[in-house]
Design a protein around this motif. Structure first.
Motif, PDB file in Angstrom:
ATOM      1  N   MET A 176     -31.076 -90.358 -25.437  1.00 32.84           N
ATOM      2  CA  MET A 176     -30.030 -91.337 -25.718  1.00 32.84           C
ATOM      3  C   MET A 176     -30.655 -92.677 -26.113  1.00 32.84           C
ATOM      4  SD  MET A 176     -27.040 -92.710 -23.202  1.00 32.84           S
ATOM      5  CE  MET A 176     -28.153 -93.895 -22.471  1.00 32.84           C
ATOM      6  N   GLU A 177     -30.139 -93.228 -27.168  1.00 31.41           N
ATOM      7  CA  GLU A 177     -30.696 -94.495 -27.629  1.00 31.41           C
ATOM      8  C   GLU A 177     -30.122 -95.659 -26.827  1.00 31.41           C
ATOM      9  OE1 GLU A 177     -29.443 -96.231 -31.322  1.00 31.41           O
ATOM     10  OE2 GLU A 177     -31.504 -96.125 -32.059  1.00 31.41           O
ATOM     11  N   LEU A 178     -30.950 -96.661 -26.606  1.00 35.73           N
ATOM     12  CA  LEU A 178     -30.485 -97.854 -25.909  1.00 35.73           C
ATOM     13  C   LEU A 178     -29.904 -98.807 -26.937  1.00 35.73           C
ATOM     14  CD1 LEU A 178     -33.580 -98.414 -23.611  1.00 35.73           C
ATOM     15  CD2 LEU A 178     -31.293 -97.784 -22.830  1.00 35.73           C
ATOM     16  N   ASN A 179     -28.634 -99.126 -26.786  1.00 38.85           N
ATOM     17  CA  ASN A 179     -28.045-100.105 -27.704  1.00 38.85           C
ATOM     18  C   ASN A 179     -27.142-101.060 -26.948  1.00 38.85           C
ATOM     19  OD1 ASN A 179     -25.546 -98.821 -27.347  1.00 38.85           O
ATOM     20  ND2 ASN A 179     -26.052 -97.337 -28.957  1.00 38.85           N
ATOM     21  N   SER A 180     -26.432-101.926 -27.692  1.00 36.86           N
ATOM     22  CA  SER A 180     -25.670-102.974 -27.015  1.00 36.86           C
ATOM     23  C   SER A 180     -24.497-102.417 -26.216  1.00 36.86           C
ATOM     24  CB  SER A 180     -25.201-104.018 -28.028  1.00 36.86           C
ATOM     25  OG  SER A 180     -24.632-103.373 -29.136  1.00 36.86           O
ATOM     26  N   LYS A 181     -24.170-101.123 -26.447  1.00 36.89           N
ATOM     27  CA  LYS A 181     -23.081-100.520 -25.675  1.00 36.89           C
ATOM     28  C   LYS A 181     -23.588 -99.786 -24.419  1.00 36.89           C
ATOM     29  CE  LYS A 181     -19.565-101.213 -28.648  1.00 36.89           C
ATOM     30  NZ  LYS A 181     -20.396-101.839 -29.660  1.00 36.89           N
ATOM     31  N   SER A 182     -24.895 -99.625 -24.305  1.00 38.34           N
ATOM     32  CA  SER A 182     -25.430 -98.900 -23.152  1.00 38.34           C
ATOM     33  C   SER A 182     -25.060 -99.613 -21.854  1.00 38.34           C
ATOM     34  CB  SER A 182     -26.953 -98.806 -23.213  1.00 38.34           C
ATOM     35  OG  SER A 182     -27.369 -98.320 -24.449  1.00 38.34           O
ATOM     36  N   GLU A 214     -38.973 -96.039 -25.199  1.00 35.67           N
ATOM     37  CA  GLU A 214     -37.680 -95.886 -25.862  1.00 35.67           C
ATOM     38  C   GLU A 214     -37.428 -97.073 -26.789  1.00 35.67           C
ATOM     39  OE1 GLU A 214     -34.088 -94.495 -23.749  1.00 35.67           O
ATOM     40  OE2 GLU A 214     -35.494 -93.903 -22.178  1.00 35.67           O
ATOM     41  N   GLU A 215     -36.780 -96.776 -27.897  1.00 30.11           N
ATOM     42  CA  GLU A 215     -36.449 -97.844 -28.845  1.00 30.11           C
ATOM     43  C   GLU A 215     -35.140 -98.487 -28.401  1.00 30.11           C
ATOM     44  OE1 GLU A 215     -38.137 -98.393 -31.872  1.00 30.11           O
ATOM     45  OE2 GLU A 215     -39.667 -96.895 -31.332  1.00 30.11           O
ATOM     46  N   ILE A 216     -34.971 -99.774 -28.694  1.00 32.87           N
ATOM     47  CA  ILE A 216     -33.659-100.377 -28.454  1.00 32.87           C
ATOM     48  C   ILE A 216     -33.072-100.851 -29.759  1.00 32.87           C
ATOM     49  CG2 ILE A 216     -33.855-101.136 -26.053  1.00 32.87           C
ATOM     50  CD1 ILE A 216     -34.440-103.973 -27.262  1.00 32.87           C
ATOM     51  N   ASP A 217     -31.764-100.777 -29.803  1.00 30.83           N
ATOM     52  CA  ASP A 217     -31.073-101.229 -30.997  1.00 30.83           C
ATOM     53  C   ASP A 217     -30.011-102.232 -30.568  1.00 30.83           C
ATOM     54  OD1 ASP A 217     -29.962-101.503 -33.448  1.00 30.83           O
ATOM     55  OD2 ASP A 217     -28.823 -99.621 -33.368  1.00 30.83           O
ATOM     56  N   ILE A 218     -30.462-103.457 -30.345  1.00 27.49           N
ATOM     57  CA  ILE A 218     -29.553-104.524 -29.918  1.00 27.49           C
ATOM     58  C   ILE A 218     -29.623-105.622 -30.979  1.00 27.49           C
ATOM     59  CG2 ILE A 218     -29.076-106.257 -28.138  1.00 27.49           C
ATOM     60  CD1 ILE A 218     -30.647-104.488 -26.168  1.00 27.49           C
ATOM     61  N   PRO A 219     -28.473-106.028 -31.522  1.00 31.48           N
ATOM     62  CA  PRO A 219     -28.528-107.075 -32.544  1.00 31.48           C
ATOM     63  C   PRO A 219     -29.065-108.381 -31.967  1.00 31.48           C
ATOM     64  CG  PRO A 219     -26.242-106.532 -31.995  1.00 31.48           C
ATOM     65  CD  PRO A 219     -27.104-105.572 -31.256  1.00 31.48           C
ATOM     66  N   THR A 220     -29.876-109.088 -32.744  1.00 32.41           N
ATOM     67  CA  THR A 220     -30.417-110.369 -32.293  1.00 32.41           C
ATOM     68  C   THR A 220     -29.405-111.456 -32.595  1.00 32.41           C
ATOM     69  OG1 THR A 220     -32.608-109.568 -32.839  1.00 32.41           O
ATOM     70  CG2 THR A 220     -32.385-111.926 -32.520  1.00 32.41           C
ATOM     71  N   THR A 221     -28.849-112.062 -31.560  1.00 28.12           N
ATOM     72  CA  THR A 221     -27.850-113.108 -31.783  1.00 28.12           C
ATOM     73  C   THR A 221     -28.471-114.492 -31.728  1.00 28.12           C
ATOM     74  OG1 THR A 221     -27.273-113.227 -29.442  1.00 28.12           O
ATOM     75  CG2 THR A 221     -26.010-111.692 -30.794  1.00 28.12           C
ATOM     76  N   LYS A 222     -29.644-114.586 -31.078  1.00 31.47           N
ATOM     77  CA  LYS A 222     -30.336-115.885 -31.067  1.00 31.47           C
ATOM     78  C   LYS A 222     -31.838-115.651 -31.023  1.00 31.47           C
ATOM     79  CE  LYS A 222     -29.872-116.279 -26.046  1.00 31.47           C
ATOM     80  NZ  LYS A 222     -28.769-115.455 -25.583  1.00 31.47           N
ATOM     81  N   ALA A 223     -32.573-116.595 -31.602  1.00 33.88           N
ATOM     82  CA  ALA A 223     -34.027-116.463 -31.555  1.00 33.88           C
ATOM     83  C   ALA A 223     -34.473-116.670 -30.117  1.00 33.88           C
ATOM     84  CB  ALA A 223     -34.675-117.503 -32.453  1.00 33.88           C
ATOM     85  N   PRO A 224     -35.251-115.735 -29.544  1.00 35.56           N
ATOM     86  CA  PRO A 224     -35.695-115.927 -28.164  1.00 35.56           C
ATOM     87  C   PRO A 224     -36.630-117.124 -28.041  1.00 35.56           C
ATOM     88  CG  PRO A 224     -36.525-113.823 -29.044  1.00 35.56           C
ATOM     89  CD  PRO A 224     -35.782-114.508 -30.147  1.00 35.56           C
ATOM     90  N   TRP A 225     -36.570-117.781 -26.898  1.00 39.24           N
ATOM     91  CA  TRP A 225     -37.499-118.882 -26.594  1.00 39.24           C
ATOM     92  C   TRP A 225     -38.672-118.261 -25.845  1.00 39.24           C
ATOM     93  CZ3 TRP A 225     -40.279-121.151 -22.842  1.00 39.24           C
ATOM     94  CH2 TRP A 225     -40.669-122.504 -22.998  1.00 39.24           C
ATOM     95  N   VAL A 226     -39.837-118.215 -26.453  1.00 37.91           N
ATOM     96  CA  VAL A 226     -40.966-117.511 -25.837  1.00 37.91           C
ATOM     97  C   VAL A 226     -42.195-118.400 -25.771  1.00 37.91           C
ATOM     98  CG1 VAL A 226     -42.334-115.387 -25.806  1.00 37.91           C
ATOM     99  CG2 VAL A 226     -40.130-115.403 -26.972  1.00 37.91           C
ATOM    100  N   LEU A 227     -42.725-118.545 -24.565  1.00 34.19           N
ATOM    101  CA  LEU A 227     -43.976-119.285 -24.367  1.00 34.19           C
ATOM    102  C   LEU A 227     -45.063-118.290 -23.976  1.00 34.19           C
ATOM    103  CD1 LEU A 227     -45.446-122.103 -23.962  1.00 34.19           C
ATOM    104  CD2 LEU A 227     -44.839-121.866 -21.539  1.00 34.19           C
ATOM    105  N   GLY A 228     -46.111-118.217 -24.791  1.00 33.31           N
ATOM    106  CA  GLY A 228     -47.246-117.359 -24.452  1.00 33.31           C
ATOM    107  C   GLY A 228     -48.286-118.181 -23.708  1.00 33.31           C
ATOM    108  N   VAL A 229     -48.686-117.726 -22.529  1.00 33.34           N
ATOM    109  CA  VAL A 229     -49.694-118.458 -21.748  1.00 33.34           C
ATOM    110  C   VAL A 229     -50.970-117.630 -21.731  1.00 33.34           C
ATOM    111  CG1 VAL A 229     -50.260-119.484 -19.519  1.00 33.34           C
ATOM    112  CG2 VAL A 229     -47.897-119.531 -20.349  1.00 33.34           C
ATOM    113  N   THR A 230     -52.022-118.192 -22.284  1.00 30.57           N
ATOM    114  CA  THR A 230     -53.260-117.439 -22.407  1.00 30.57           C
ATOM    115  C   THR A 230     -54.422-118.264 -21.862  1.00 30.57           C
ATOM    116  OG1 THR A 230     -54.537-116.090 -23.967  1.00 30.57           O
ATOM    117  CG2 THR A 230     -53.747-118.205 -24.785  1.00 30.57           C
ATOM    118  N   GLY A 231     -55.577-117.655 -21.777  1.00 26.35           N
ATOM    119  CA  GLY A 231     -56.731-118.368 -21.226  1.00 26.35           C
ATOM    120  C   GLY A 231     -57.570-117.419 -20.385  1.00 26.35           C
ATOM    121  N   PRO A 232     -58.790-117.831 -20.082  1.00 25.03           N
ATOM    122  CA  PRO A 232     -59.727-116.919 -19.412  1.00 25.03           C
ATOM    123  C   PRO A 232     -59.265-116.525 -18.001  1.00 25.03           C
ATOM    124  CG  PRO A 232     -60.601-119.156 -19.508  1.00 25.03           C
ATOM    125  CD  PRO A 232     -59.378-119.140 -20.358  1.00 25.03           C
TER     126      PRO A 232
END
Ligand code: B12
Ligand SMILES: Nc1nc2c(ncn2[C@@H]2O[C@H](COP(=O)(O)OP(=O)(O)OP(=O)(O)O)[C@@H](O)[C@H]2O)c(=O)[nH]1
Ligand SMILES: [Mg+2]
Lengths: 145, 292
Positions: B1-7, B32-50
């Motif tokens: 079963m596919e994961l979508n916005s109705k799941s 599993e793949e998801i099929d959810i429409p993107t309604t807003k650009a996600p706010w993502v902060l990547g934190v990297t370093g040793p």
């Protein structure tokens, strides 16, 4: 398996928990270590957010009789019946019965070989495949010995 | 079963059910793949370093700051997996002491062998979080090798954490990573070597045209955190990626795809058993999947 290794209450003895966590990683599991001084509520929230199949609680301070039943109860209240709960550390024999009664499936004392908890998890996995109860809220009398 | 916005899992996750959210993320993690429409650009902060620079401890401070201001913060913390057993010890959570687990969603993720890039499904997990109402998503990288850079392919804001007690803040190969950061936190300002570390980072940036700001913080005492938050808030999401970022972003996605290819294990085996050369292996993968 995704397994949470938890330290509850004020107990600061973390050597055993860390040894077990490492051994479980080497046994192929994904182990989430909670760090020290977590409340029962936090431990249940962590297991829920991490989608863990099992929680191993380490207690050496003598507070097991209060903390562990509380964790088991909260898990059932959250509907997390299928999560397996096991315990390690210093648990006197007379305290073990009540812990099993509240849903704990295994207790590992001092001097435990690190292979034992890994074999326990293998057994849990086999039982899940066979649809046999392993969780804190699934009843049955099965326990590891 | 596919994961979508109705799941039901997604609907429940959206309504605030954390258990459904956790199960949804597990299924994505397991491929599993998801099929959810993107309604807003996600706010993502990547934190990297040793390793050991204080990424988790700093994330704990940031998350607690934002969640006190009624923002819903989710953290995805990636740790390496053991190449021998396939298991992983996911210890970043142990540093979460200030942020309230009732508010902040924290999820530990094993790299599952994907050391060269981003773990499978990370981007879809970010999307699922963002679409189920998590305002801010913070990614902690494995902090070594390619994983340090690859986060660029899923995060539009990059915070590099570095600090003293590493002795070699400015290794030659670190020069590249200094430049892809939007902000650099020089952590552990409470320790004696911190001024020297600041200076050494700034020296490392002296040849770059548009050096990122370097901010001194202590995740232990909380010093400088407000200032860092202010700087993060002021970041413009990196829409037009710089050439360096575009390159890393594309390459890390390609590497992940190659590793995910169903042919990958077979081809590796044939090469290691000397049945074909590496070049023939590459050709076989290209023929079947156009390179992916
Ligand atoms: C080392 C030690 C300490 C160290 C702890 C260092 C650390 N970071 O862990 C220090 C010095 C800090 C310490 C302090 C204290 N300690 Co102390 N400590 C011990 C000691 C000597 C050994 C514990 C240990 O590390 N063992 C080695 C590890 C590997 O073994 P383990 O923890 O038992 O783990 C094994 C198994 O139990 C099991 N296991 C453990 N956890 C888990 C979890 C899972 C999921 C599984 C499957 C298995 C498992 O597998 C492990 C491997 O075999 C014990 C005595 C003893 N012999 O047990 C007392 C002991 C635990 N401490 C005790 C006490 C009273 C204290 C203090 C209160 C003393 C004081 N008055 O200040 C403080 C409290 C500190 C605190 N905040 O909790 C008492 C507890 C009494 C009780 N239960 O009623 C003990 C039993 C000593 C005694 N006989 O009185 N302690
Ligand atoms: N003195 C001091 N110690 C700090 C500070 N921030 C973190 N630490 C300590 O540095 C150690 C590593 O911190 P972590 O937050 O686990 O570092 P990390 O970068 O997430 O480490 P990995 O995930 O293992 O790569 C811990 O012992 C922290 O307590 C700080 O500002 N000052
Ligand atoms: Mg960390």
């Amino acid at each position: 398996m995704r397994v949470v290794i938890a330290k509850a209450g004020l107990d600061g003895h973390d050597r055993g928990a860390k040894i077990i966590a490492r051994a479980m990683r080497d046994g192929g599991h994904e182990v989430i270590y909670t760090g020290l001084r977590r409340t029962p509520e936090q431990i249940v929230a962590i297991a829920r957010d991490e989608d863990a199949s099992a929680i191993g609680i380490s207690t050496l301070s003598g507070a097991h009789a209060r903390l562990i039943p509380s964790i088991c109860q909260l898990l059932r209240a959250e509907g997390m019946d299928e999560v397996t709960v096991f315990v390690g550390g210093i648990i006197p024999d007379i305290d073990r019965g009540p812990l099993y009664d509240c849903g704990v499936r295994a207790i590992f004392g001092p001097g435990t070989s690190v292979n034992d908890p890994i074999r326990f998890l293998e057994n849990v996995n086999e039982r899940i495949q066979q649809n046999l109860p392993v969780g804190v809220g699934q009843g049955g009398t099965w326990r590891w010995s | 079963m596919e994961l979508n916005s109705k799941s039901p899992l997604f609907e429940n996750a959206k309504n605030g059910d954390r258990r459904s959210l956790a199960k949804l993320l597990t299924r994505i993690e397991n491929g599993e793949e998801i099929d959810i429409p993107t309604t807003k650009a996600p706010w993502v902060l990547g934190v990297t370093g040793p390793p050991g620079a204080g990424k988790s401890t700093l994330i704990d401070r940031l998350a607690s700051h934002w969640s006190e201001n009624k923002q819903r913060v989710a953290i995805l913390a990636v740790d390496p997996s053991s190449p021998i057993s396939g298991g992983a010890l996911l210890g970043d959570r142990a540093r979460m002491v200030h942020s309230n687990p009732a508010q902040v969603y924290f999820r530990s993720i094993s790299a599952r062998g994907n050391h060269g890039g981003i773990p499978n499904g990370l981007e879809a997990m970010i999307q699922a979080l963002s679409e189920s109402g998590w305002d801010r998503v913070i990614i902690e990288t494995v902090g070594v090798g390619q994983g340090e850079y690859a986060v660029i392919s899923v995060a539009d804001r990059i915070l590099l954490v570095d600090g003293p007690d590493r002795g070699d803040v400015l290794q030659a190969e670190k020069a590249g990573i200094l430049e892809i950061a939007d902000l650099i936190a020089c952590n552990k300002s409470d320790l004696p070597g911190s001024l020297k570390a600041m200076k050494s980072i700034e020296d490392g940036l002296s040849y770059s045209d548009n050096p990122p700001p370097v901010i001194s913080v202590s995740s232990l005492t909380g010093d400088g955190i407000e200032n860092l938050v202010f700087r993060i808030e002021a970041l413009e999401p990196d829409l037009g990626k710089s050439t360096a970022r575009a390159k890393i972003s594309l390459e890390s996605i390609m590497i992940s795809r190659i590793r995910r290819s169903p042919l990958y294990d077979d081809v590796i085996q044939d090469i290691s058993q000397n049945k074909i050369t590496s070049k023939q292996g590459a050709e076989r993968m290209e023929e079947n999947y156009g390179g992916i």
